[in-house]
Motif scaffolding. Structure first.
Motif, PDB file in Angstrom:
ATOM      1  N   MET A  51       0.856  -1.183   0.000  1.00 20.14           N
ATOM      2  CA  MET A  51       0.000   0.000   0.000  1.00 20.14           C
ATOM      3  C   MET A  51       0.893   1.234   0.000  1.00 20.14           C
ATOM      4  SD  MET A  51      -3.113  -0.819  -0.294  1.00 20.14           S
ATOM      5  CE  MET A  51      -4.024   0.666   0.138  1.00 20.14           C
ATOM      6  N   VAL A  72      -2.186  -6.656  -6.211  1.00 17.83           N
ATOM      7  CA  VAL A  72      -3.520  -7.200  -5.923  1.00 17.83           C
ATOM      8  C   VAL A  72      -3.452  -8.620  -5.332  1.00 17.83           C
ATOM      9  CG1 VAL A  72      -5.708  -7.917  -6.983  1.00 17.83           C
ATOM     10  CG2 VAL A  72      -4.774  -5.640  -7.435  1.00 17.83           C
ATOM     11  N   ARG A  75      -1.881  -8.533  -1.774  1.00 17.99           N
ATOM     12  CA  ARG A  75      -2.756  -8.062  -0.698  1.00 17.99           C
ATOM     13  C   ARG A  75      -3.773  -9.122  -0.310  1.00 17.99           C
ATOM     14  NH1 ARG A  75      -3.310  -2.432  -3.858  1.00 17.99           N
ATOM     15  NH2 ARG A  75      -1.222  -1.661  -3.363  1.00 17.99           N
ATOM     16  N   ARG A  76      -4.176  -9.924  -1.280  1.00 21.35           N
ATOM     17  CA  ARG A  76      -5.183 -10.933  -0.963  1.00 21.35           C
ATOM     18  C   ARG A  76      -4.622 -12.067  -0.125  1.00 21.35           C
ATOM     19  NH1 ARG A  76      -8.697 -11.451  -6.526  1.00 21.35           N
ATOM     20  NH2 ARG A  76      -9.064  -9.209  -6.725  1.00 21.35           N
ATOM     21  N   MET A  82      -6.865  -2.756   9.772  1.00 24.73           N
ATOM     22  CA  MET A  82      -6.506  -1.344   9.644  1.00 24.73           C
ATOM     23  C   MET A  82      -6.714  -0.577  10.934  1.00 24.73           C
ATOM     24  SD  MET A  82      -8.127  -0.702   5.928  1.00 24.73           S
ATOM     25  CE  MET A  82      -7.184   0.770   5.632  1.00 24.73           C
ATOM     26  N   GLY A  86     -11.771   0.254   8.972  1.00 23.15           N
ATOM     27  CA  GLY A  86     -11.833   0.317   7.513  1.00 23.15           C
ATOM     28  C   GLY A  86     -12.855  -0.614   6.892  1.00 23.15           C
ATOM     29  N   LEU A  88     -16.384  -1.654   4.896  1.00 22.40           N
ATOM     30  CA  LEU A  88     -17.155  -1.072   3.793  1.00 22.40           C
ATOM     31  C   LEU A  88     -18.568  -0.795   4.299  1.00 22.40           C
ATOM     32  CD1 LEU A  88     -15.915  -3.391   0.909  1.00 22.40           C
ATOM     33  CD2 LEU A  88     -15.007  -1.184   1.657  1.00 22.40           C
ATOM     34  N   VAL A 100     -12.328 -10.858   1.282  1.00 21.89           N
ATOM     35  CA  VAL A 100     -11.179 -11.406   0.562  1.00 21.89           C
ATOM     36  C   VAL A 100     -11.470 -12.814   0.002  1.00 21.89           C
ATOM     37  CG1 VAL A 100      -8.713 -11.885   0.648  1.00 21.89           C
ATOM     38  CG2 VAL A 100      -9.646  -9.954   1.922  1.00 21.89           C
ATOM     39  N   LEU A 103     -13.369 -12.297  -3.084  1.00 19.98           N
ATOM     40  CA  LEU A 103     -12.505 -11.813  -4.173  1.00 19.98           C
ATOM     41  C   LEU A 103     -11.678 -12.963  -4.745  1.00 19.98           C
ATOM     42  CD1 LEU A 103     -11.083  -8.455  -2.738  1.00 19.98           C
ATOM     43  CD2 LEU A 103     -12.706  -8.716  -4.615  1.00 19.98           C
TER      44      LEU A 103
ATOM     45  N   ARG B 118     -10.739   6.724   3.269  1.00 21.17           N
ATOM     46  CA  ARG B 118     -10.336   5.535   4.039  1.00 21.17           C
ATOM     47  C   ARG B 118     -11.074   4.290   3.568  1.00 21.17           C
ATOM     48  NH1 ARG B 118     -11.198   7.837   9.944  1.00 21.17           N
ATOM     49  NH2 ARG B 118     -13.124   8.325   8.854  1.00 21.17           N
ATOM     50  N   THR B 119     -12.317   4.509   3.083  1.00 21.92           N
ATOM     51  CA  THR B 119     -13.078   3.370   2.578  1.00 21.92           C
ATOM     52  C   THR B 119     -12.443   2.838   1.299  1.00 21.92           C
ATOM     53  OG1 THR B 119     -15.084   4.287   3.534  1.00 21.92           O
ATOM     54  CG2 THR B 119     -15.367   2.622   1.823  1.00 21.92           C
ATOM     55  N   ASP B 121      -9.340   3.249   0.462  1.00 18.06           N
ATOM     56  CA  ASP B 121      -8.059   2.688   0.870  1.00 18.06           C
ATOM     57  C   ASP B 121      -8.250   1.261   1.404  1.00 18.06           C
ATOM     58  OD1 ASP B 121      -5.128   3.535   1.668  1.00 18.06           O
ATOM     59  OD2 ASP B 121      -5.946   2.410   3.348  1.00 18.06           O
ATOM     60  N   ALA B 122      -9.300   1.086   2.190  1.00 17.92           N
ATOM     61  CA  ALA B 122      -9.571  -0.243   2.748  1.00 17.92           C
ATOM     62  C   ALA B 122      -9.860  -1.235   1.623  1.00 17.92           C
ATOM     63  CB  ALA B 122     -10.759  -0.171   3.708  1.00 17.92           C
ATOM     64  N   ALA B 123     -10.670  -0.814   0.663  1.00 12.90           N
ATOM     65  CA  ALA B 123     -11.018  -1.706  -0.440  1.00 12.90           C
ATOM     66  C   ALA B 123      -9.758  -2.136  -1.189  1.00 12.90           C
ATOM     67  CB  ALA B 123     -11.980  -0.994  -1.396  1.00 12.90           C
ATOM     68  N   ARG B 124      -8.883  -1.182  -1.442  1.00 14.37           N
ATOM     69  CA  ARG B 124      -7.643  -1.479  -2.135  1.00 14.37           C
ATOM     70  C   ARG B 124      -6.767  -2.406  -1.313  1.00 14.37           C
ATOM     71  NH1 ARG B 124      -7.561   3.919  -3.987  1.00 14.37           N
ATOM     72  NH2 ARG B 124      -8.510   3.589  -6.021  1.00 14.37           N
ATOM     73  N   SER B 125      -6.688  -2.140  -0.020  1.00 16.76           N
ATOM     74  CA  SER B 125      -5.766  -2.935   0.786  1.00 16.76           C
ATOM     75  C   SER B 125      -6.292  -4.348   1.013  1.00 16.76           C
ATOM     76  CB  SER B 125      -5.469  -2.236   2.113  1.00 16.76           C
ATOM     77  OG  SER B 125      -6.637  -2.158   2.882  1.00 16.76           O
ATOM     78  N   MET B 126      -7.575  -4.576   0.748  1.00 16.11           N
ATOM     79  CA  MET B 126      -8.099  -5.945   0.799  1.00 16.11           C
ATOM     80  C   MET B 126      -7.725  -6.716  -0.464  1.00 16.11           C
ATOM     81  SD  MET B 126      -9.574  -6.389   3.616  1.00 16.11           S
ATOM     82  CE  MET B 126      -8.495  -5.186   4.353  1.00 16.11           C
ATOM     83  N   GLY B 127      -7.183  -6.027  -1.446  1.00 16.37           N
ATOM     84  CA  GLY B 127      -6.799  -6.701  -2.674  1.00 16.37           C
ATOM     85  C   GLY B 127      -7.829  -6.552  -3.782  1.00 16.37           C
TER      86      GLY B 127
END
Ligand SMILES: Nc1ncnc2c1ncn2[C@@H]1O[C@H](COP(=O)(O)OP(=O)(O)OP(=O)(O)O)[C@@H](O)[C@H]1O
Ligand SMILES: [Mg+2]
Lengths: 278, 220
Positions: A51, A72, A75-76, A82, A86, A88, A100, A103, B118-119, B121-127
């Motif tokens: 990141m 990508v 990270r998975r 966080m 963090g 959704l 995850v 995904l 931050r949301t 960022d969180a989505a990205r950091s989850m992959g």
């Protein structure tokens, strides 16, 4: 194993967040990065899952240079809890936890089943799964964050002040829970906190950081408390203020342990055990 | 009788109401023009808005251009395009799409831009890949503002769509221009009233859609 090799990070605005940082976090152990606000802990953590890309230096996961792994998929396979949970906001708690695995193409039913197990593991009632994040307390959200970090069963877990938003009792509870989970799962954990007590409670290895992520001392909790490397570490531990100095007092009902102010910090039970890690 | 009751009587007259060029048929044309214009504007503006919102690039350019588009006098555009391409639906459609694009564009990019960083960022950091961040996080969370943009575009267009009749197309504007020529004010008022009713119905539909989106997305 995670290894930082002479890693530095300057942000575009000129802030030098990390300067020449070298550290090895052994496989299956909990390494705690502890230091005051702004010393570069989050930056270090986010270099592991790309990141943040270091300005110079290399971050290794076993014998892989992370800079050569596409972010990508990287990270998975790394769990990340966080600093601010963090989650959704538009997804149910259960779907947040399952993010995850979903995904990664795990079928929804299976991902949800796994998410339910994890909710139990982190002490969330099953009915919370059908709520949205904003219907949970801060502490519950953080538990969801922990469960989500564990969902894909990653070998590596990055935890950024995961218990920051909870009261001391719940915090102690979650710490105990993490120790229990770690005894079972043996993840390689990189754990960030600015709470020295938390660091001492959780770390196999403790890394005390000064500004710019300069390592002031590395060692086991025992080593750090018994032999602080310098006055910065001693200060940080609170040794100067006497906050880790404990005394014993015999009372008719048993031996009390008192803190520097003479207030009871606990009671002495049985013999002190010899330390397994020493 | 005053104009208002005359207008109502005009609307109620079955002879005006039904038939090929009747009020009902023209109302449908009005709605159909509106929806078509907003649809075409959406096809152009939503992807562009998402691109700008997601990458954060080209924002200044888009704001400036859509601001300029807003300043275009619609009647002028209708006339100009009509002169080039002849009478019919094409010229008013161009003008209506130009009218609708800025609002839709603003709704699309503002919706994405307004999401807590931050949301994302969180989505990205989850992959999540960039595409997944867009489709699984930014689009759903940006939906309420996008609907807001569509709503104001629709309202602007539904009133302005009366100009279609100016270059020979249909819609309720027919009665306005006809009434103006023959000094038949009740007829003009009747058409204006119907435009208002249609606008209110569309408003109601958007209100429902916005509430649904807010509820589903918990952004209220
Ligand atoms: N994106 C950024 N751009 C510029 N400077 C940044 C950025 N992120 C962090 N910094 C700066 O880098 C330094 C280290 O930040 P970092 O977030 O790693 O600290 P931290 O140790 O995690 O602090 P805290 O305990 O408050 O979370 C700080 O001075 C911070 O202001
Ligand atoms: Mg931090």
């Amino acid at each position: 194993m995670i290894r930082f090799e002479d890693v530095s990070k300057s942000y575009p605005d000129g802030t030098e967040a990390v300067r020449g940082f070298t550290l090895e976090a052994p496989t299956g152990c909990t390494t705690v990065l502890v230091g005051s606000s702004g010393c570069g802990k989050t930056t270090l953590l986010r270099m592991v899952n790309r990141m943040v890309d270091p300005t110079s230096g290399i971050v290794w996961i076993d014998d892989e240079n992370v800079a050569e792994v596409p972010p990508v998929p990287l990270r998975r396979r790394i769990g990340y809890v966080m600093q601010n949970a963090g989650l959704l906001p538009h997804r149910l708690v259960i779907d947040n936890i399952a993010t995850v695995p979903l995904l990664n193409g795990v079928p929804k039913a299976e991902a949800h089943r796994r998410a339910s197990e994890l909710m139990e593991l982190v002490g969330l009632e099953p009915r919370m799964g059908k709520r949205y994040p904003d219907q949970l307390s801060g502490g519950q959200q953080q538990r969801v964050g922990v469960a989500r970090g564990l969902a894909a069963d990653p070998n590596i877990l990055l935890m950024d002040e995961p218990f920051g938003a909870v009261d001391p009792l719940v915090r102690a509870d979650l710490q105990a829970e993490l120790l229990r989970i770690q005894r079972e799962l043996h993840k390689t954990i990189l754990f960030v906190t600015h709470d020295i007590a938390e660091a001492l409670a959780l770390g196999d290895q403790i890394v005390i950081l000064a500004k710019g992520a300069r390592i002031a001392q590395t060692g086991t909790p025992q080593e750090v408390v018994a032999e602080p490397a310098d006055s910065f570490v001693a200060d940080f531990l609170g040794l100067g203020r006497g906050s880790l100095d404990l005394h014993l007092r015999e009372t008719p009902t048993g031996t009390l342990v008192l803190d520097a102010h003479g207030r009871p910090a606990g009671r002495l039970v049985g013999e002190s055990r010899t330390d397994a890690t020493a | 009788m005053n104009y208002f009751t005359q207008a109502l009587a005009w609307i109620a007259d079955p002879e005006n109401l039904h038939g090929d060029g009747g009020l009902l048929a023209r109302s449908w044309e009005q709605i159909w023009y509106t929806l078509l214009a907003v649809l075409v504007a959406s096809v152009i503006a939503i992807p562009l808005g998402y691109l700008v919102g997601h990458t954060g690039r080209g924002r200044g350019l888009v704001v400036a251009t859509s601001g300029a588009a807003r300043a275009l006098p619609t009647l002028g555009v209708v006339t100009l395009v009509g002169l080039i391409f002849g009478i019919g639906l094409f010229a008013p459609m161009v003008a209506l799409v130009l009218l609708a694009v800025p609002s839709v564009l603003a709704g699309a990019y503002a919706g994405v831009e307004a999401i807590d960083p931050r949301t994302k960022d969180a989505a990205r950091s989850m992959g999540m890949s960039e595409w997944q961040v867009l489709t699984k996080v930014e689009i759903p969370l940006g939906l309420p503002l996008l609907i807001g943009g569509l709503r104001s575009a629709t309202l602007q267009v539904v009133a302005t769509a009366t100009l279609a009749a100016y270059v020979g197309a249909g819609g309720l504007g027919r009665f306005l221009f006809l009434g103006l020529k023959t000094q038949d004010y009740p007829q003009m008022l009747a058409a204006a009233l119907l435009v208002m009713v249609i606008a209110l119905i569309l408003e109601g539909a958007y209100e429902l859609a916005e509430r649904q989106a807010a509820q589903r997305l918990r952004t209220h």
